[in-house]
Write a protein that holds these residues in place. Structure first.
Motif, PDB file in Angstrom:
ATOM      1  N   VAL A   3       0.840  -1.200   0.000  1.00  0.00           N
ATOM      2  CA  VAL A   3       0.000   0.000   0.000  1.00  0.00           C
ATOM      3  C   VAL A   3       0.872   1.247   0.000  1.00  0.00           C
ATOM      4  N   ILE A   4       1.938   1.232   0.779  1.00  0.00           N
ATOM      5  CA  ILE A   4       2.848   2.380   0.810  1.00  0.00           C
ATOM      6  C   ILE A   4       3.512   2.565  -0.550  1.00  0.00           C
ATOM      7  N   LEU A   5       3.944   1.485  -1.164  1.00  0.00           N
ATOM      8  CA  LEU A   5       4.570   1.582  -2.485  1.00  0.00           C
ATOM      9  C   LEU A   5       3.572   2.043  -3.544  1.00  0.00           C
ATOM     10  N   ALA A   6       2.323   1.621  -3.416  1.00  0.00           N
ATOM     11  CA  ALA A   6       1.316   2.022  -4.403  1.00  0.00           C
ATOM     12  C   ALA A   6       0.931   3.489  -4.260  1.00  0.00           C
ATOM     13  N   GLN A   7       1.036   4.039  -3.053  1.00  0.00           N
ATOM     14  CA  GLN A   7       0.631   5.417  -2.830  1.00  0.00           C
ATOM     15  C   GLN A   7       1.737   6.423  -3.131  1.00  0.00           C
ATOM     16  N   SER A   8       2.982   6.019  -3.006  1.00  0.00           N
ATOM     17  CA  SER A   8       4.086   6.940  -3.217  1.00  0.00           C
ATOM     18  C   SER A   8       4.966   6.440  -4.363  1.00  0.00           C
ATOM     19  N   ARG A   9       4.970   7.168  -5.425  1.00  0.00           N
ATOM     20  CA  ARG A   9       5.742   6.794  -6.602  1.00  0.00           C
ATOM     21  C   ARG A   9       7.255   6.872  -6.336  1.00  0.00           C
ATOM     22  N   ILE A  10       7.677   7.849  -5.541  1.00  0.00           N
ATOM     23  CA  ILE A  10       9.097   8.023  -5.244  1.00  0.00           C
ATOM     24  C   ILE A  10       9.617   6.851  -4.423  1.00  0.00           C
ATOM     25  N   ILE A  11       8.851   6.442  -3.412  1.00  0.00           N
ATOM     26  CA  ILE A  11       9.268   5.303  -2.592  1.00  0.00           C
ATOM     27  C   ILE A  11       9.279   4.033  -3.429  1.00  0.00           C
ATOM     28  N   GLU A  12       8.306   3.897  -4.319  1.00  0.00           N
ATOM     29  CA  GLU A  12       8.276   2.716  -5.182  1.00  0.00           C
ATOM     30  C   GLU A  12       9.489   2.666  -6.105  1.00  0.00           C
ATOM     31  N   LEU A  13       9.853   3.799  -6.686  1.00  0.00           N
ATOM     32  CA  LEU A  13      11.020   3.828  -7.558  1.00  0.00           C
ATOM     33  C   LEU A  13      12.302   3.494  -6.809  1.00  0.00           C
ATOM     34  N   PHE A  14      12.347   3.820  -5.511  1.00  0.00           N
ATOM     35  CA  PHE A  14      13.528   3.527  -4.714  1.00  0.00           C
ATOM     36  C   PHE A  14      13.554   2.073  -4.239  1.00  0.00           C
ATOM     37  N   LEU A  15      12.410   1.536  -3.783  1.00  0.00           N
ATOM     38  CA  LEU A  15      12.386   0.218  -3.152  1.00  0.00           C
ATOM     39  C   LEU A  15      12.046  -0.939  -4.089  1.00  0.00           C
ATOM     40  N   ALA A  16      11.396  -0.697  -5.196  1.00  0.00           N
ATOM     41  CA  ALA A  16      10.989  -1.783  -6.091  1.00  0.00           C
ATOM     42  C   ALA A  16      12.183  -2.575  -6.636  1.00  0.00           C
ATOM     43  N   PRO A  17      13.246  -1.942  -7.078  1.00  0.00           N
ATOM     44  CA  PRO A  17      14.384  -2.755  -7.546  1.00  0.00           C
ATOM     45  C   PRO A  17      15.004  -3.602  -6.439  1.00  0.00           C
ATOM     46  N   ILE A  18      15.006  -3.092  -5.218  1.00  0.00           N
ATOM     47  CA  ILE A  18      15.555  -3.858  -4.103  1.00  0.00           C
ATOM     48  C   ILE A  18      14.692  -5.076  -3.826  1.00  0.00           C
ATOM     49  N   THR A  19      13.376  -4.902  -3.824  1.00  0.00           N
ATOM     50  CA  THR A  19      12.484  -6.028  -3.547  1.00  0.00           C
ATOM     51  C   THR A  19      12.544  -7.075  -4.647  1.00  0.00           C
ATOM     52  N   VAL A  20      12.650  -6.639  -5.885  1.00  0.00           N
ATOM     53  CA  VAL A  20      12.767  -7.597  -6.983  1.00  0.00           C
ATOM     54  C   VAL A  20      14.093  -8.341  -6.896  1.00  0.00           C
ATOM     55  N   PHE A  21      15.156  -7.641  -6.547  1.00  0.00           N
ATOM     56  CA  PHE A  21      16.465  -8.281  -6.399  1.00  0.00           C
ATOM     57  C   PHE A  21      16.442  -9.330  -5.292  1.00  0.00           C
ATOM     58  N   VAL A  22      15.823  -8.995  -4.166  1.00  0.00           N
ATOM     59  CA  VAL A  22      15.747  -9.951  -3.060  1.00  0.00           C
ATOM     60  C   VAL A  22      14.887 -11.150  -3.452  1.00  0.00           C
TER      61      VAL A  22
END
Length: 102
Positions: A3-22
């Motif tokens: 929900v946090i990633l869906a609401q904030s585009r900046i946080i998603e751009l920062f954390l999405a590559p990390i989550t996919v990598f993990v």
């Protein structure tokens, strides 16, 4: 977290590559490191289980939050301008199926 990633585009751009990598890193490669730095074997097992289960579920829930019918989203935006209403009335109900099928 989805929900946090869906609401904030900046946080998603920062954390999405990390989550996919993990998520794509094999647990066989990470488990020895976790067991080496964990204080006891039980916490190492819990950490491994968390990594294996959390990230696929979170990414599926994020995809479900993003896959909202465009017509319904426009209707909710037309009647209310609140992001909270959009989240509770439309995004979360549409993400339930993605979350449960993860």
């Amino acid at each position: 977290m989805a929900v946090i990633l869906a609401q904030s585009r900046i946080i998603e751009l920062f954390l999405a590559p990390i989550t996919v990598f993990v998520q794509i890193t094999p647990i066989v490669a990470v488990a020895p490191l976790i067991s080496m730095y964990a204080p006891n074997p039980r916490s190492a097992q819990l950490s491994d289980a968390f990594i294996v289960t959390f990230f696929p579920i979170m990414l599926n829930a994020l995809q479900g939050l993003r896959d909202v019918d465009r017509g319904r989203a426009d209707a909710v935006r037309l009647y209310t301008d609140s992001r909270w209403k959009m989240l509770t009335l439309l995004q979360i109900p549409s993400a339930i199926l993605s979350f449960l099928l993860a």
